[in-house]
Design a protein around this motif. Structure first.
Motif, PDB file in Angstrom:
ATOM      1  N   ALA A 236      14.709  11.517  -1.087  1.00  0.00           N
ATOM      2  CA  ALA A 236      13.447  10.866  -0.740  1.00  0.00           C
ATOM      3  C   ALA A 236      12.329  11.312  -1.678  1.00  0.00           C
ATOM      4  CB  ALA A 236      13.084  11.164   0.704  1.00  0.00           C
ATOM      5  N   SER A 237      12.320  12.592  -2.029  1.00  0.00           N
ATOM      6  CA  SER A 237      11.293  13.104  -2.938  1.00  0.00           C
ATOM      7  C   SER A 237      11.426  12.501  -4.330  1.00  0.00           C
ATOM      8  CB  SER A 237      11.397  14.629  -3.014  1.00  0.00           C
ATOM      9  OG  SER A 237      10.518  15.150  -3.986  1.00  0.00           O
ATOM     10  N   ASP A 238      12.659  12.364  -4.796  1.00  0.00           N
ATOM     11  CA  ASP A 238      12.888  11.824  -6.139  1.00  0.00           C
ATOM     12  C   ASP A 238      12.381  10.393  -6.278  1.00  0.00           C
ATOM     13  OD1 ASP A 238      14.061  14.159  -7.040  1.00  0.00           O
ATOM     14  OD2 ASP A 238      16.127  13.442  -6.836  1.00  0.00           O
ATOM     15  N   GLN A 239      12.501   9.622  -5.195  1.00  0.00           N
ATOM     16  CA  GLN A 239      12.121   8.207  -5.248  1.00  0.00           C
ATOM     17  C   GLN A 239      10.689   8.049  -4.738  1.00  0.00           C
ATOM     18  OE1 GLN A 239      12.923   4.973  -2.270  1.00  0.00           O
ATOM     19  NE2 GLN A 239      14.680   4.642  -3.606  1.00  0.00           N
ATOM     20  N   ILE A 240       9.768   7.746  -5.593  1.00  0.00           N
ATOM     21  CA  ILE A 240       8.346   7.684  -5.237  1.00  0.00           C
ATOM     22  C   ILE A 240       8.080   6.516  -4.294  1.00  0.00           C
ATOM     23  CG2 ILE A 240       6.023   7.335  -6.154  1.00  0.00           C
ATOM     24  CD1 ILE A 240       6.935   8.761  -8.696  1.00  0.00           C
ATOM     25  N   ALA A 241       7.327   6.777  -3.237  1.00  0.00           N
ATOM     26  CA  ALA A 241       6.979   5.750  -2.250  1.00  0.00           C
ATOM     27  C   ALA A 241       6.181   4.632  -2.909  1.00  0.00           C
ATOM     28  CB  ALA A 241       6.180   6.369  -1.111  1.00  0.00           C
ATOM     29  N   GLN A 242       6.491   3.393  -2.509  1.00  0.00           N
ATOM     30  CA  GLN A 242       5.818   2.213  -3.046  1.00  0.00           C
ATOM     31  C   GLN A 242       5.193   1.414  -1.904  1.00  0.00           C
ATOM     32  OE1 GLN A 242       5.584   1.693  -6.320  1.00  0.00           O
ATOM     33  NE2 GLN A 242       6.904   3.464  -6.789  1.00  0.00           N
ATOM     34  N   PRO A 243       4.133   0.662  -2.185  1.00  0.00           N
ATOM     35  CA  PRO A 243       3.566  -0.213  -1.148  1.00  0.00           C
ATOM     36  C   PRO A 243       4.567  -1.288  -0.738  1.00  0.00           C
ATOM     37  CG  PRO A 243       2.090  -0.015  -3.043  1.00  0.00           C
ATOM     38  CD  PRO A 243       3.405   0.575  -3.446  1.00  0.00           C
ATOM     39  N   ASN A 244       4.428  -1.773   0.468  1.00  0.00           N
ATOM     40  CA  ASN A 244       5.241  -2.901   0.913  1.00  0.00           C
ATOM     41  C   ASN A 244       4.508  -4.189   0.525  1.00  0.00           C
ATOM     42  OD1 ASN A 244       6.660  -4.891   2.179  1.00  0.00           O
ATOM     43  ND2 ASN A 244       6.566  -4.001   4.233  1.00  0.00           N
ATOM     44  N   PRO A 245       5.027  -4.940  -0.437  1.00  0.00           N
ATOM     45  CA  PRO A 245       4.302  -6.126  -0.916  1.00  0.00           C
ATOM     46  C   PRO A 245       4.219  -7.236   0.124  1.00  0.00           C
ATOM     47  CG  PRO A 245       6.498  -6.030  -1.884  1.00  0.00           C
ATOM     48  CD  PRO A 245       6.307  -4.740  -1.151  1.00  0.00           C
ATOM     49  N   ASP A 246       5.055  -7.170   1.157  1.00  0.00           N
ATOM     50  CA  ASP A 246       5.072  -8.233   2.167  1.00  0.00           C
ATOM     51  C   ASP A 246       4.113  -7.962   3.328  1.00  0.00           C
ATOM     52  OD1 ASP A 246       7.077  -9.585   0.752  1.00  0.00           O
ATOM     53  OD2 ASP A 246       8.635  -8.350   1.686  1.00  0.00           O
ATOM     54  N   TRP A 247       3.508  -6.783   3.338  1.00  0.00           N
ATOM     55  CA  TRP A 247       2.615  -6.446   4.458  1.00  0.00           C
ATOM     56  C   TRP A 247       1.321  -7.238   4.321  1.00  0.00           C
ATOM     57  CZ3 TRP A 247      -2.121  -4.087   5.637  1.00  0.00           C
ATOM     58  CH2 TRP A 247      -2.243  -3.579   6.930  1.00  0.00           C
ATOM     59  N   ASP A 248       0.903  -7.924   5.405  1.00  0.00           N
ATOM     60  CA  ASP A 248      -0.284  -8.778   5.320  1.00  0.00           C
ATOM     61  C   ASP A 248      -1.405  -8.344   6.256  1.00  0.00           C
ATOM     62  OD1 ASP A 248       0.643  -9.474   7.793  1.00  0.00           O
ATOM     63  OD2 ASP A 248       1.014 -11.589   7.326  1.00  0.00           O
TER      64      ASP A 248
END
Length: 340
Positions: A236-248
């Motif tokens: 989880a640490s290795d993979q940087i968190a990204q925004p959810n593009p579908d969140w409205d």
């Protein structure tokens, strides 16, 4: 990478730090080494980390300080530029929060605020931090999913960890600080905390003393072996968190956001009755337990069960160590460490 691990002298922090050193990362450990439980085992863990660093050629530096000390935290971040921060330091324990809530305010709220501020100003690429299955509180629908509301904590410890998740979201939203929270489910294994059930059960059974079994043994827990937790934390640490593009903004799902923020369960996805856990321990010790059956304790939940589909989807991993295997490894370590 250079990685800061807070709580490096603690149970999970020690194992995560050891794994990072073994794969070649440089680690700065940060821990106050308090007396919540016997600090001798914490010092022993630190000696093991020094050995791991020497064996691998990785660098390990240890800072003995309190995360509630903002100056100490800032000095750490000024001296080092971190590629990742893994925040595992916390005041743990459900029952202790009933008698000393101020310890949780200092460690879990003030300490976490200092980490958030330091990560923000240092532009740390990714902060990963420990939460807990206790945030599910009064929920009874199983398995527990990150998509459930978590608004009814049953003890102050859980409330502070849920507050951490919300605080992280605010920083992810305001300052675009990528954060990942990990809800751990009943972690056990070698080098564990002496105040936890497996440790206490093993000690008392070997000494011929009764063990206290609450809820008359009717608990079920999603017991999760430490190596599985470590693998999930590092992935989880290795993979940087990204925004959810579908969140409205209209989606009530509490597990998604337009901010670079996410929450994952890390559990074994296979709950076991407490009496079965004890039976596995009896088999490993070759000795029967004398059980003192007691009612449910204040703040305890009867059952936990992790839905880990989001973790698996994101980092291609799901825990799977069977309880009998994990308990046997713990007993082997316990006998060697305590020479019994």
């Amino acid at each position: 990478m250079k990685i800061l691990v807070t709580g490096a002298a603690g149970f999970i922090g020690f194992h995560v730090t050891q794994a990072l050193l073994r794969r070649g990362d440089d680690v700065v450990g940060f821990d106050v080494v308090n007396t919540y439980y016997d600090p001798a085992i914490k010092e022993a863990r630190l000696r093991e980390l020094e050995k791991a660093a020497a064996a691998t050629g990785s660098r390990f530096q240890f800072i003995r300080a309190n995360l509630a000390d903002g100056q100490a935290v800032n000095a750490c971040f000024q001296a080092h530029r971190f590629d990742r921060v893994i925040h595992l330091a916390a005041q743990a324990g459900v029952r202790y929060s009933l008698v000393n809530p101020h310890a949780y305010v200092e460690s879990n709220l003030t300490g976490f605020t200092n980490i958030l501020e330091a990560c923000r100003h240092a532009a740390v690429p990714h902060l990963t931090y420990a939460s807990t299955s206790s945030v599910y509180g009064a929920n009874t629908a199983m398995p527990f999913s990150e998509h459930m509301a978590t608004v009814h904590p049953l003890q102050f410890y859980a409330a502070t960890k849920r507050a951490n998740e919300l605080m992280a979201h605010a920083y992810s939203h305001l300052f675009r600080l990528p954060t990942t929270g990990l809800r751990f489910f009943t972690v056990y294994g070698p080098w564990g905390r002496p105040d936890m059930a497996l440790f206490l059960f093993t000690k008392n059974i070997l000494e011929g003393k009764p063990i206290q079994v609450f809820n008359y043994g009717n608990h079920t827990r999603d017991f999760t072996y430490i190596d599985d937790i470590v693998e999930g934390v590092i992935r989880a640490s290795d993979q940087i968190a990204q925004p959810n593009p579908d969140w409205d903004g209209r989606d009530p799902d509490p597990a998604t956001s337009h901010a670079p923020w996410r929450i994952f369960n890390i559990g074994n996805n296979a709950p076991v009755k407490l009496t079965e856990y004890i039976a596995a321990l009896e088999e490993c010790l070759g000795k029967k337990a004398q059980m003192e059956l007691l009612p449910l304790q204040a703040g305890d939940v009867p059952d936990t069960f992790a839905d880990v589909s989001e973790l698996e989807r994101a980092v291609a991993y799901r825990p799977g160590t069977p309880v009998r295997v994990g308990v046997a490894r713990f007993v082997e370590w316990y006998r060697q460490y305590y020479r019994v």
